[in-house]
Write an enzyme that holds these catalytic residues in place. Structure first.
Site, PDB file in Angstrom:
ATOM      1  N   ALA A  43       0.811  -1.232   0.000  1.00  0.00           N
ATOM      2  CA  ALA A  43       0.000   0.000   0.000  1.00  0.00           C
ATOM      3  C   ALA A  43       0.836   1.270   0.000  1.00  0.00           C
ATOM      4  CB  ALA A  43      -0.926  -0.008   1.216  1.00  0.00           C
ATOM      5  N   THR A  44       2.168   1.121   0.169  1.00  0.00           N
ATOM      6  CA  THR A  44       2.987   2.339   0.119  1.00  0.00           C
ATOM      7  C   THR A  44       3.707   2.436  -1.231  1.00  0.00           C
ATOM      8  OG1 THR A  44       4.737   1.096   1.193  1.00  0.00           O
ATOM      9  CG2 THR A  44       3.366   2.463   2.621  1.00  0.00           C
TER      10      THR A  44
ATOM     11  N   ASP B  88       4.155   2.471  -5.600  1.00  0.00           N
ATOM     12  CA  ASP B  88       3.811   3.404  -6.663  1.00  0.00           C
ATOM     13  C   ASP B  88       2.446   3.112  -7.303  1.00  0.00           C
ATOM     14  OD1 ASP B  88       5.253   5.599  -7.584  1.00  0.00           O
ATOM     15  OD2 ASP B  88       5.324   4.664  -9.582  1.00  0.00           O
TER      16      ASP B  88
ATOM     17  N   ALA C 184      -0.102   1.656  -6.003  1.00  0.00           N
ATOM     18  CA  ALA C 184      -1.176   2.019  -5.070  1.00  0.00           C
ATOM     19  C   ALA C 184      -1.454   3.513  -5.178  1.00  0.00           C
ATOM     20  CB  ALA C 184      -0.781   1.631  -3.648  1.00  0.00           C
TER      21      ALA C 184
ATOM     22  N   LYS D 125       0.381  -8.950 -13.587  1.00  0.00           N
ATOM     23  CA  LYS D 125       1.554  -9.532 -14.242  1.00  0.00           C
ATOM     24  C   LYS D 125       2.847  -8.857 -13.759  1.00  0.00           C
ATOM     25  CE  LYS D 125       3.065  -6.589 -17.403  1.00  0.00           C
ATOM     26  NZ  LYS D 125       3.997  -6.139 -18.294  1.00  0.00           N
TER      27      LYS D 125
ATOM     28  N   ASP E  64      -4.665  -7.995 -16.354  1.00  0.00           N
ATOM     29  CA  ASP E  64      -3.873  -7.588 -17.515  1.00  0.00           C
ATOM     30  C   ASP E  64      -4.512  -6.248 -17.862  1.00  0.00           C
ATOM     31  OD1 ASP E  64      -3.352  -7.020 -20.305  1.00  0.00           O
ATOM     32  OD2 ASP E  64      -2.428  -8.997 -20.363  1.00  0.00           O
ATOM     33  N   HIS E  65      -3.803  -5.150 -17.602  1.00  0.00           N
ATOM     34  CA  HIS E  65      -4.523  -3.870 -17.661  1.00  0.00           C
ATOM     35  C   HIS E  65      -5.040  -3.550 -19.066  1.00  0.00           C
ATOM     36  CE1 HIS E  65      -0.725  -2.069 -19.052  1.00  0.00           C
ATOM     37  NE2 HIS E  65      -1.425  -1.027 -19.428  1.00  0.00           N
TER      38      HIS E  65
ATOM     39  N   LYS F 107      -8.958  -1.737 -20.696  1.00  0.00           N
ATOM     40  CA  LYS F 107      -9.124  -0.578 -21.590  1.00  0.00           C
ATOM     41  C   LYS F 107     -10.498  -0.649 -22.243  1.00  0.00           C
ATOM     42  CE  LYS F 107      -4.177  -0.206 -22.612  1.00  0.00           C
ATOM     43  NZ  LYS F 107      -3.776   1.091 -22.087  1.00  0.00           N
TER      44      LYS F 107
ATOM     45  N   HIS G 146      -0.158  -8.757 -22.919  1.00  0.00           N
ATOM     46  CA  HIS G 146      -1.056  -7.807 -23.591  1.00  0.00           C
ATOM     47  C   HIS G 146      -1.315  -8.153 -25.059  1.00  0.00           C
ATOM     48  CE1 HIS G 146      -0.212  -5.695 -19.980  1.00  0.00           C
ATOM     49  NE2 HIS G 146       0.872  -5.051 -20.378  1.00  0.00           N
TER      50      HIS G 146
ATOM     51  N   LYS H 297       9.503  -0.249 -27.833  1.00  0.00           N
ATOM     52  CA  LYS H 297       9.764   1.012 -27.134  1.00  0.00           C
ATOM     53  C   LYS H 297      10.506   1.933 -28.103  1.00  0.00           C
ATOM     54  CE  LYS H 297       9.177  -0.481 -22.553  1.00  0.00           C
ATOM     55  NZ  LYS H 297       7.874  -0.029 -22.076  1.00  0.00           N
TER      56      LYS H 297
END
Ligand code: BG6
Length: 488
Positions: free
Chosen positions: A11-12, A14, A16, A150, A179-180, A184, A242, A342
């Site tokens: 919970a501390t 990034d 979160a 993941k 899987d974000h 979407k 993805h 990238k």
């Protein structure tokens, strides 16, 4: 929605701060979390509840898509949060956590419905899951669920090993693998595009589709993730999850029912039909690349091996293109091309469906060229659906030209991926989460490619930063008489 306890490990961290707290806040504003909810954050450092609540408020102020304009609402929201320091390796800490969970359940009159969200390094997934079981946190009279994100393993064996451990503590239908990309909105919309439109549904097969092209290009480089990325490469970071999820969502057949079970079953069938590539043949279907120096939006950028903390001899892949074949009656003969990288020219996630061009000859006899029809699905950063048709241009003596009919959804105010996914997990809807079978089949398909990369059985092509990747990725389509669309 049933009242519950939401325990957030990490919970501390990034994620979160940037995503999870703002998502919970927006769900709270939309009344999509239960009025009685106990949210317990845990992390290694000691912290008071007040400090933790202040941290949550700050993260909402900084990252929420909606501003805080009602002071009492945010106070109301953060009053559900409390904090418990926990060393993931210390059994006693889990027992103390259980005490806290039970105390709050009693105080707030909450049934024993417990959601465990592991926003921690993947090395801790199995350890925490097993401790949830051992400590009794997972022995509830209500439901229990686990959310993880993941990477699920580093290769086939480590993924199977992880799953075996997780399944000692949670059943498959209790595990929500994020899987974000599945969060979407345009990816979720693929289902409606394919199945709610008889026009498209009737064309969604190898009689009408010539090829499918899926691109996820990014302009960013390795950023500050050298330790992770140099081990993962684009193949593990993007393709195994993805990109293959996008293939599944595009190629799945019409399910008998639109239930989570049936949809995920159809996705699994796609993976089962995906033709495997032998390690020796990887070079025929896969192109790997690494970014060289170049320019992104007019700014010079360094090559991958000059990035901080990257070894100057690194052979890591920052670009992968691949040709996939789905051997079933719907897709036989239709190549699916995927590419991701990238430091490419632009940030774009899109799917282009190229339809067969039967009537080309008819028009070519008249000295006219007709382009194939395309369905262009833009996923990110713009959300858009466009259909490319051919039409006479009256201003050019009726010459036939491609025209685009576009539909751009108004995304203002739409929930973000994490809001959608957390909400689905809270309500127990697993449609847009990866089932273990999908994950395992994806690793099985990727495994020979990983081995070929490790053994350097295929070249690693350099590509200039700010380009569309190495030319060899174009040759992959040339070989079949196609080209990447929209590389303008
Ligand atoms: C993450 C990868 O899963 O997806 C990142 O680890 C990548 O390397 C990111 O940048 C891309 O996501 P999006 O939503 O920006 O396309």
């Amino acid at each position: 929605m049933e009242s519950m306890t939401f325990v957030l490990f990490g919970a501390t961290g990034d994620l979160a701060k940037r995503k999870i707290f703002p998502a919970l806040y927006n769900l709270f504003l939309d009344e999509k979390i239960p009025p009685s909810i106990s949210i317990i954050g845990s992390g290694i450092e000691e912290m008071s509840d007040i400090d933790f609540q202040n941290g949550v408020r700050q993260s909402v102020e900084t990252f929420s898509r909606r501003l805080i304009n009602n002071h009492s609402k945010i106070e109301d929201f953060i009053s559900s949060f409390c904090y418990k320091a926990l060393d993931a390796t210390n059994n006693k800490d889990y027992e103390d956590l259980l005490d806290l969970v039970q105390r709050r359940e009693e105080e707030l009159g909450i049934p024993e419905n417990r959601m465990f969200y592991l926003s921690v390094a993947p090395d801790f997934f199995d350890l925490i899951a097993l401790n949830i079981k051992e400590s009794g946190l997972g022995s509830t009279k209500g439901w229990k669920r686990l959310i993880i994100e993941k990477p699920f393993g580093h290769d086939l064996t480590s993924a199977q090993d992880l799953n075996e451990k997780l399944s000692q503590a949670f059943k498959e239908d209790e595990i929500y693998r994020i899987d974000h990309y599945l969060g979407k909105s345009m990816v979720q919309n693929l289902e409606a595009l394919e199945f709610a439109n008889p026009i498209l549904q009737s064309l969604w097969n190898n009689q009408h589709i010539a090829n499918v092209q899926i691109t996820a290009s990014e302009t960013v480089g390795v950023e500050k993730r050298a330790d992770y990325y140099d081990q993962a490469g684009a193949i593990r970071d993007m393709v195994q999850n993805h990109m293959l999820q996008l293939v599944m969502m595009t190629a799945m057949h019409l399910p008998k029912k639109l239930s989570s079970h049936e949809i995920r079953d159809e996705k699994r069938k796609v993976m089962e039909s995906l033709r495997s590539i032998k390690k020796e043949d990887v070079g025929l279907h896969i192109i790997r690349g690494q970014y060289d120096a170049g320019e992104i939006h007019g700014q010079p950028v360094v090559k991958y091996t000059d990035e901080p903390k990257i070894d100057s001899s690194s052979q890591n892949d920052t670009f992968v293109a691949a040709r996939l074949w789905i051997d079933n009656s719907f897709w036989n003969g239709v190549p699916f091309y995927i590419r991701t990288g990238k430091r490419m020219k632009d940030k774009s996630t899109r799917i282009v469906i190229e339809f067969k061009n039967y009537l080309k000859d008819l028009y070519e006899n008249q000295d006219e060229t007709v382009e194939p029809n395309l369905l262009i699905i833009e996923i990110n950063p713009h959300e858009n659906v466009a259909l490319q048709l051919n039409s006479k241009n009256p201003l050019k003596n009726g010459k036939i030209e491609p025209v685009r009919v576009e539909f751009a959804a108004d995304q203002k105010g739409a929930p973000e991926a994490y809001e959608r996914l957390i909400f689905d997990a809270l309500t127990g809807d697993s449609t847009f989460f990866a089932h273990w079978k999908e994950v395992e089949l994806a690793w099985e398909w990727i495994q020979p490619i990983l081995e070929a990369f490790e053994e350097n059985l295929l070249p690693l092509y350099l590509y200039s930063s700010g380009s569309y990747g190495p030319d060899e990725a174009n040759h992959l389509l040339d070989e079949d008489g196609f080209k990447w669309w929209l590389d303008e």
